[in-house]
Design a protein around this motif. Structure first.
Motif, PDB file in Angstrom:
ATOM      1  N   SER A  74       4.663  12.169  -8.541  1.00 29.38           N
ATOM      2  CA  SER A  74       5.346  11.007  -8.047  1.00 29.38           C
ATOM      3  C   SER A  74       5.099  10.645  -6.511  1.00 29.38           C
ATOM      4  O   SER A  74       4.904   9.880  -5.854  1.00 29.38           O
ATOM      5  N   TYR A  75       5.438  11.968  -5.772  1.00 30.39           N
ATOM      6  CA  TYR A  75       5.486  12.257  -4.514  1.00 30.39           C
ATOM      7  C   TYR A  75       4.159  11.729  -3.873  1.00 30.39           C
ATOM      8  O   TYR A  75       4.022  10.656  -2.864  1.00 30.39           O
ATOM      9  N   THR A  76       3.095  12.059  -4.310  1.00 32.65           N
ATOM     10  CA  THR A  76       1.678  11.942  -4.019  1.00 32.65           C
ATOM     11  C   THR A  76       1.492  10.419  -4.288  1.00 32.65           C
ATOM     12  O   THR A  76       0.660   9.756  -3.374  1.00 32.65           O
ATOM     13  N   SER A  77       1.783   9.887  -5.442  1.00 35.93           N
ATOM     14  CA  SER A  77       1.565   8.572  -5.909  1.00 35.93           C
ATOM     15  C   SER A  77       2.151   7.638  -4.685  1.00 35.93           C
ATOM     16  O   SER A  77       1.902   6.258  -4.869  1.00 35.93           O
ATOM     17  N   THR A  78       3.090   7.842  -4.042  1.00 35.72           N
ATOM     18  CA  THR A  78       3.639   6.728  -3.184  1.00 35.72           C
ATOM     19  C   THR A  78       2.738   6.567  -1.858  1.00 35.72           C
ATOM     20  O   THR A  78       2.989   5.599  -1.095  1.00 35.72           O
ATOM     21  N   THR A  79       1.844   7.725  -1.614  1.00 37.08           N
ATOM     22  CA  THR A  79       1.143   7.376  -0.325  1.00 37.08           C
ATOM     23  C   THR A  79      -0.487   7.463  -0.659  1.00 37.08           C
ATOM     24  O   THR A  79      -1.241   6.503  -0.119  1.00 37.08           O
ATOM     25  N   LEU A  80      -0.857   8.368  -1.280  1.00 40.45           N
ATOM     26  CA  LEU A  80      -2.653   8.492  -1.455  1.00 40.45           C
ATOM     27  C   LEU A  80      -3.288   7.205  -2.225  1.00 40.45           C
ATOM     28  O   LEU A  80      -4.193   6.764  -1.683  1.00 40.45           O
ATOM     29  N   PRO A  81      -2.611   6.723  -3.260  1.00 40.00           N
ATOM     30  CA  PRO A  81      -3.392   5.532  -3.773  1.00 40.00           C
ATOM     31  C   PRO A  81      -3.373   4.341  -2.797  1.00 40.00           C
ATOM     32  O   PRO A  81      -4.591   3.851  -2.532  1.00 40.00           O
ATOM     33  N   LYS A  82      -2.535   4.074  -2.120  1.00 39.85           N
ATOM     34  CA  LYS A  82      -2.490   2.972  -1.121  1.00 39.85           C
ATOM     35  C   LYS A  82      -3.518   3.551   0.084  1.00 39.85           C
ATOM     36  O   LYS A  82      -4.328   2.683   0.652  1.00 39.85           O
ATOM     37  N   LEU A  83      -3.515   4.813   0.465  1.00 39.07           N
ATOM     38  CA  LEU A  83      -4.237   5.305   1.447  1.00 39.07           C
ATOM     39  C   LEU A  83      -5.849   5.265   1.093  1.00 39.07           C
ATOM     40  O   LEU A  83      -6.853   4.781   1.919  1.00 39.07           O
ATOM     41  N   LEU A  84      -6.048   5.594  -0.185  1.00 40.08           N
ATOM     42  CA  LEU A  84      -7.483   5.488  -0.908  1.00 40.08           C
ATOM     43  C   LEU A  84      -7.770   3.932  -0.692  1.00 40.08           C
ATOM     44  O   LEU A  84      -9.223   3.741  -0.284  1.00 40.08           O
ATOM     45  N   LEU A  85      -7.262   2.942  -1.052  1.00 38.82           N
ATOM     46  CA  LEU A  85      -7.449   1.649  -0.929  1.00 38.82           C
ATOM     47  C   LEU A  85      -7.596   1.109   0.283  1.00 38.82           C
ATOM     48  O   LEU A  85      -8.627   0.252   0.396  1.00 38.82           O
ATOM     49  N   MET A  86      -6.821   1.642   1.484  1.00 39.06           N
ATOM     50  CA  MET A  86      -7.226   1.002   2.634  1.00 39.06           C
ATOM     51  C   MET A  86      -8.769   1.637   3.056  1.00 39.06           C
ATOM     52  O   MET A  86      -9.346   0.948   3.902  1.00 39.06           O
ATOM     53  N   LEU A  87      -8.775   2.875   2.807  1.00 41.22           N
ATOM     54  CA  LEU A  87     -10.132   3.541   3.344  1.00 41.22           C
ATOM     55  C   LEU A  87     -11.204   2.961   2.711  1.00 41.22           C
ATOM     56  O   LEU A  87     -12.465   2.831   3.348  1.00 41.22           O
ATOM     57  N   CYS A  88     -11.108   2.401   1.382  1.00 39.02           N
ATOM     58  CA  CYS A  88     -12.087   1.839   0.429  1.00 39.02           C
ATOM     59  C   CYS A  88     -12.357   0.417   1.128  1.00 39.02           C
ATOM     60  O   CYS A  88     -13.722  -0.071   1.210  1.00 39.02           O
ATOM     61  N   THR A  89     -11.271  -0.551   1.102  1.00 40.73           N
ATOM     62  CA  THR A  89     -11.620  -1.717   1.804  1.00 40.73           C
ATOM     63  C   THR A  89     -11.342  -2.108   3.080  1.00 40.73           C
ATOM     64  O   THR A  89     -11.901  -3.333   3.382  1.00 40.73           O
ATOM     65  N   GLN A  90     -11.100  -1.171   3.834  1.00 38.18           N
ATOM     66  CA  GLN A  90     -10.717  -1.119   5.194  1.00 38.18           C
ATOM     67  C   GLN A  90      -9.701  -2.515   5.402  1.00 38.18           C
ATOM     68  O   GLN A  90      -9.680  -2.664   6.649  1.00 38.18           O
ATOM     69  N   ASP A  91      -8.864  -2.677   4.556  1.00 40.59           N
ATOM     70  CA  ASP A  91      -7.991  -3.574   4.631  1.00 40.59           C
ATOM     71  C   ASP A  91      -6.689  -2.831   4.940  1.00 40.59           C
ATOM     72  O   ASP A  91      -6.049  -2.405   4.000  1.00 40.59           O
ATOM     73  N   LYS A  92      -5.932  -2.586   6.117  1.00 38.01           N
ATOM     74  CA  LYS A  92      -5.115  -1.675   6.327  1.00 38.01           C
ATOM     75  C   LYS A  92      -3.960  -2.162   6.709  1.00 38.01           C
ATOM     76  O   LYS A  92      -3.058  -1.991   7.720  1.00 38.01           O
ATOM     77  N   THR A  93      -3.573  -3.349   5.930  1.00 33.70           N
ATOM     78  CA  THR A  93      -2.314  -3.955   5.988  1.00 33.70           C
ATOM     79  C   THR A  93      -1.366  -3.569   4.844  1.00 33.70           C
ATOM     80  O   THR A  93      -1.622  -3.293   3.706  1.00 33.70           O
ATOM     81  N   ILE A  94      -0.070  -3.813   4.993  1.00 34.64           N
ATOM     82  CA  ILE A  94       1.064  -3.378   3.913  1.00 34.64           C
ATOM     83  C   ILE A  94       2.084  -4.481   4.228  1.00 34.64           C
ATOM     84  O   ILE A  94       2.521  -4.709   5.184  1.00 34.64           O
ATOM     85  N   SER A  95       2.704  -5.050   3.260  1.00 36.26           N
ATOM     86  CA  SER A  95       3.756  -6.043   3.176  1.00 36.26           C
ATOM     87  C   SER A  95       5.043  -5.447   3.845  1.00 36.26           C
ATOM     88  O   SER A  95       5.225  -3.981   3.868  1.00 36.26           O
TER      89      SER A  95
END
Length: 316
Positions: A74-95
């Motif tokens: 659970s702990y890892t799932s709060t940060t790493l999926p979003k981090l991977l998405l940002m690195l992949c898409t280069q869209d580094k925004t979060i609401s």
């Protein structure tokens, strides 16, 4: 610099630094963090599934270990999926809402891990120092209650922080110098007075972190004093082996968390804190499956039974 009003600040997304200064490393970083994420998910899921399905592992020590594995997932799932998405898409925004939710769950899981590690230390204390009372003091029913209390306390303790930050006004840049919405980087960019929440942080640090650390330290002091009195070298080795893995995990986790949070916001240094955050968000959850199971014969036997069940099921 102009200030965005409270309502507008909640409509504008935040941008995360997320290793933007290392553009040539975006793909290697994505591959590295993806592999780490898979190791964490597979390793901790294997531990949790094995403990859940194999009856011989339904003991207090393994119940706490199973809860720790679920917590690490659970702990890892709060940060790493979003981090991977940002690195992949280069869209580094979060609401704004996404940032507050991520911050709330991250701090909640952190507080829960503090408490759970303390309870696990107490479990080892009872097992080594009061072995005749172990089944009475650490009954399965009592363990389930402790686990429920630990998870509930971790998230109830976090709620005031999320509610306070939710009402903050943020400066025009909305740029967070981190790879996720962590507590200190978010406070660093607010235009609101942070004295109340900083005071609350220090009070909470004394109440939560220091109390948990004290209980853990006291448990290990008594454990060490008890173990050194054991006459047999084999007995001492066996006693130490039951708590050595937990002690390693506690040392890394507490050390990085204390360095990151128990200090004024003004002393925040982005690069240093990013590396510290990687230790407790990535390294600890990744190492836990190896630390706790590599030399654990009982778990290996249980995992062997699980594999045999799966193989039999596939044959049918």
């Amino acid at each position: 610099m102009y200030i965005i009003s409270g309502n507008q600040s909640k409509e504008n997304p935040f941008t995360l630094q997320c290793f933007s200064d290392q553009q040539d490393l975006q793909i290697p970083l994505f591959v590295t963090f993806l592999l780490i994420f898979l190791i964490i998910m597979i390793g901790n899921s294997t531990i949790f599934t094995t403990i859940t399905l194999i009856g011989q592992l339904h003991t207090p020590m393994y119940m706490f270990l199973g809860s720790l594995s679920l917590l690490d997932i659970s702990y890892t799932s709060t940060t790493l999926p979003k981090l991977l998405l940002m690195l992949c898409t280069q869209d580094k925004t979060i609401s704004f809402a996404g940032c507050i939710i991520q911050l709330y769950f991250f701090i909640g899981f952190t507080c829960t891990e503090f408490l759970l590690l303390s309870v696990m230390a107490y479990d080892r204390y009872v097992a080594i120092c009061r072995p005749l009372h172990y089944t009475l003091v650490m009954s399965l029913k009592h363990c389930v209650r402790l686990i429920i209390v630990v998870w509930a306390a971790g998230f109830l303790d976090t709620a005031p922080f999320a509610l306070l930050i939710k009402n903050f006004t943020f400066c025009a840049s909305h740029h967070i110098e981190h790879f996720f919405c962590d507590f200190t980087p978010v406070l660093k960019i607010t235009c609101s007075d942070t004295s109340t929440i900083e005071l609350l942080t220090y009070m909470n640090g004394v109440f939560m972190a220091f109390s948990a650390f004290t209980l853990t330290s006291a448990s290990y002091i008594v454990i060490i004093c008890t173990v050194v009195t054991i006459q047999s070298s084999e007995g001492r080795k066996k006693a130490f082996s039951t708590c050595a893995s937990h002690l390693i995990c506690v040392t890394v986790f507490y050390g990085t968390i204390i360095c990151s949070y128990i200090r004024p916001v003004q002393s925040y240094t982005p690069k240093q804190d990013t590396y510290l955050a990687l230790l407790y968000t990535v390294l600890v959850p990744m190492l836990n499956p190896f630390i706790y199971t590599m030399k654990n014969k009982e778990f290996k036997d249980g995992f062997g039974k699980l594999r045999a069940r799966i193989a039999l099921h596939l044959e049918q």
